[in-house]
Design an enzyme around this catalytic site. Sequence first.
Site, mmCIF file in Angstrom:
data_model
loop_
_atom_site.group_PDB
_atom_site.id
_atom_site.type_symbol
_atom_site.label_atom_id
_atom_site.label_comp_id
_atom_site.label_asym_id
_atom_site.label_seq_id
_atom_site.Cartn_x
_atom_site.Cartn_y
_atom_site.Cartn_z
ATOM 1 N N CYS A 156 -9.527 2.532 -9.440
ATOM 2 C CA CYS A 156 -9.023 2.052 -7.666
ATOM 3 C C CYS A 156 -9.586 2.847 -6.646
ATOM 4 C CB CYS A 156 -7.435 2.542 -7.828
ATOM 5 S SG CYS A 156 -6.546 1.958 -6.215
ATOM 6 N N TYR A 160 -11.790 3.226 4.732
ATOM 7 C CA TYR A 160 -12.284 3.323 3.197
ATOM 8 C C TYR A 160 -13.652 3.206 3.257
ATOM 9 C CZ TYR A 160 -7.578 2.228 1.655
ATOM 10 O OH TYR A 160 -6.152 2.237 1.810
ATOM 11 N N GLU A 214 -6.038 -4.393 -10.192
ATOM 12 C CA GLU A 214 -6.740 -4.595 -9.239
ATOM 13 C C GLU A 214 -7.013 -5.948 -8.564
ATOM 14 O OE1 GLU A 214 -6.422 -2.381 -6.455
ATOM 15 O OE2 GLU A 214 -6.017 -0.499 -7.495
ATOM 16 N N ASP A 240 0.882 -1.150 -0.075
ATOM 17 C CA ASP A 240 -0.006 0.128 -0.150
ATOM 18 C C ASP A 240 0.756 1.312 -0.133
ATOM 19 O OD1 ASP A 240 -2.634 0.942 0.144
ATOM 20 O OD2 ASP A 240 -2.429 1.384 2.223
ATOM 21 N N TYR A 271 -11.925 0.894 -3.657
ATOM 22 C CA TYR A 271 -11.756 0.745 -2.313
ATOM 23 C C TYR A 271 -12.693 1.364 -1.588
ATOM 24 C CZ TYR A 271 -6.894 -1.142 -2.357
ATOM 25 O OH TYR A 271 -5.732 -1.866 -2.381
#
Length: 605
Positions: free
Chosen positions: A201, A232, A274, A95, A205
Site C-alpha cells: 500500500c 505522496y 487496493e 482515507d 501510493y
Amino acid sequence: MRRLFPPNPIKTPTLFNSLRLRFNSLRSHCANSMALPPPKSAMASAVVDIEVGLARRFWIKFNRESIFAMYTPFSLCLASGNLKIETFRNYVAQDVHFLKAFAHAYELAEDCADDDDAKPVISELRKAVRQELKMHDSFVKGWGLQGAKEASINSAAVKYTDFLLATASGKVEGVKGPGKLATPFERTKVAAYTLGAMTPCMRLYAFLGKEFKALLDPNEGSHPYLKWIDHYSSESFQASAVQNEELLDKLSVSLTGEELDIIEKLYHQAMKLEIEFFSAQPLVQPTVVPLIKKHNPAEDRLVIFSDFDLTCTIVDSSAILAEIAIVTAPKSDKKSDQHQPEDQIARMSSADLRNTWGLLSRQYTEEYEQCIESIVPTEKAVFDYEKLHKALEKLSDFERKANNRVTKSGVLKGLNLEDIKRAGERLILQDGCINFFQKIVKSENLNTNVHVLSYCWCGDLIRSAFSSGGLPELDVHANEFTFKESISTGDIVKKVESPINKVQSFKEILKNCSNDRKNLTVYIGDSVGDLLCLLEADIGIVIGSSSSLRRVATQFGVSFVPLFAGLVKKQKECTDGRSSNWKGLTGILYTVNSWAEIHAFILGC
C-alpha cells in the site's frame, strides 16, 4: 522477412545462442519426439534478481496490479485534475479509516517484534501515521471537505482494513494469534506478515504520487489536487515507503520458504484489495477508461489488430524456425547416401545450415540498416502519411527480396509440421498477452473481432501458440509453409511480407466488416513493419522500444506519447467539453511498457 534476425543486436547478440539452450535436446532427424522450451508460465517478467530485497522482488512481480490501480477511472480523473469534488470527499473519508487501521496495525506489529532495531523503526512509522492523521484535518479544510471525516466506511475499504488488522492479529492461515504464540520468534513472524500486508500500500501510493507529479503541466495553472500529489510524491513519503520495505526485508531474513510464501500471498492480496478500493470509488462523470465503457454491442464493434513477433512473443519466430531446422537436420551431408528414398526432401547438413543462416543473417542486418538509412529524411518533417507510405514501399521491396533469398537457399526444407506445432505450443509469450486476448474473446458483453497480422513465415506456428492458450478463434494473417506429407518443401506462400502488405490486409479486413455497426480499431505493434497500420488505426499502441521504429517515425513527423499521459490529456478534454473520440491518421502513437497497460486501458480490471 522483417525479422530474420532483427538488426537490433540486443535481441540477437549471436546467431541463435539464446535458443540453443532451449532446443539442445530436440529430437534426432529420424525421431518423432522433441524436447521443448520451458512452458509459457515461465515468463521473463517473473525472473527477478535474487540479490534484490524481498519487498522489491514482490513489487516487480506484482507490477501488473500497480498498473491496474493507476488506470482506474478514479486515479485517471485525479491525475487529470478534473475529479469531481464529491468523489474526492468520499475518498478522503475512506482515507481516515485506512490511516487508523495502519496506526493500529503498526502498534500490533511493534508488540510482536523482538528485534531491538526493528521496534524503534515500527514506532517511528506508527508516529508518522498519527502525524498524517493530524495533517488530514488541514487537508480537509484546505479542500473545503468538512464532513468527510464523519462519512461511513465503504465495503472496499472495509475489506482492506479487516484484512490488515486480521493479519496483524495473527489471523493468517496456519498462524496462531499473538496471545497464543509460544515463543518470541513466532511473534516476530506475525510482525513480518503485518509488514507484508502494509508495504504494498505504501509503495503503491508512493508510485502513484511520483507518476502523477511527473504529469503536472506548469502552464495549466494550479492542479486542484496538488496537495495530495505533493504529499505522496514527497521525499518524506518516499522515504517512509522505503523504510517499510527495508523493515519487511529485515523481519523476513530468518523465515523459511513456506513462511516467505505466506508473505508473498499477503503482499499480493493487499495489492488486489487496493485495486478494488480504487475501482470502487463512485464517479459521476464521463471517463475515457476503460475504453469499452461506452461499448454497445448492438451498435459498436471493437476490432483489435496485433503483430506477433516481439509484440506477443519473447523470441522472434524466424529464429525459432531456423533453430528447429538446424537441430533437426542430419549431422552430415546425406545427398550421396544411396539408401535415401527418392521422394524424400533433400536437406543440408546441420553444419551447412548454420553457416547458411549466418550468411543470411549478416546480409539481412547490413542491408536492412542501409535501407533504413536511405528512407529516413535528414531533417524532421511535418507528419505526412502519404510520404511515409511512399518511403516504406522501398522497405517493402527489400523485405520481399530478403524472403526470396531465404526460400532459394533451401534452409527451410524438411521441417516437420508436428515439430513446428509443438514449438508453438511451448512458445514463450509476453506476460499478460494471452490473458488479454482470452478476456477479449470470451467476454459476452463485447462485440469484437481479433486479427493477428504477422511477417512470420509459418502461420501454423502462430495458430499453435494461441490455440495452446485457449484461443483457437483468433484470425491469423501470415505467410504459410508449403508441406509435402507434413514435411516443408522450403517454399513460402507469401501473403504478409512487408509494411505495405500489412496495411493492405488491415484495410481489407475492415472493408469486409459488415456496415451494421460502428468500428473502433486498435492496432498493437512494435516495429517499422507495423507503422502504417499503427497510424491507420483509431488507436495505435506501440509496445517495446524499437530504435528503428522511433527513428523512422519521428523523422516523418510521428509523435510518441506514453499511453497514460495521453489518457490524462483526453480526460481533461472531457471537462473542457471537447470530444474524446478516437480517430486515426493524427500522427500520434501511444507507447506502453507491458500488456498490463493495454489490458487496463481497454478492458479495465
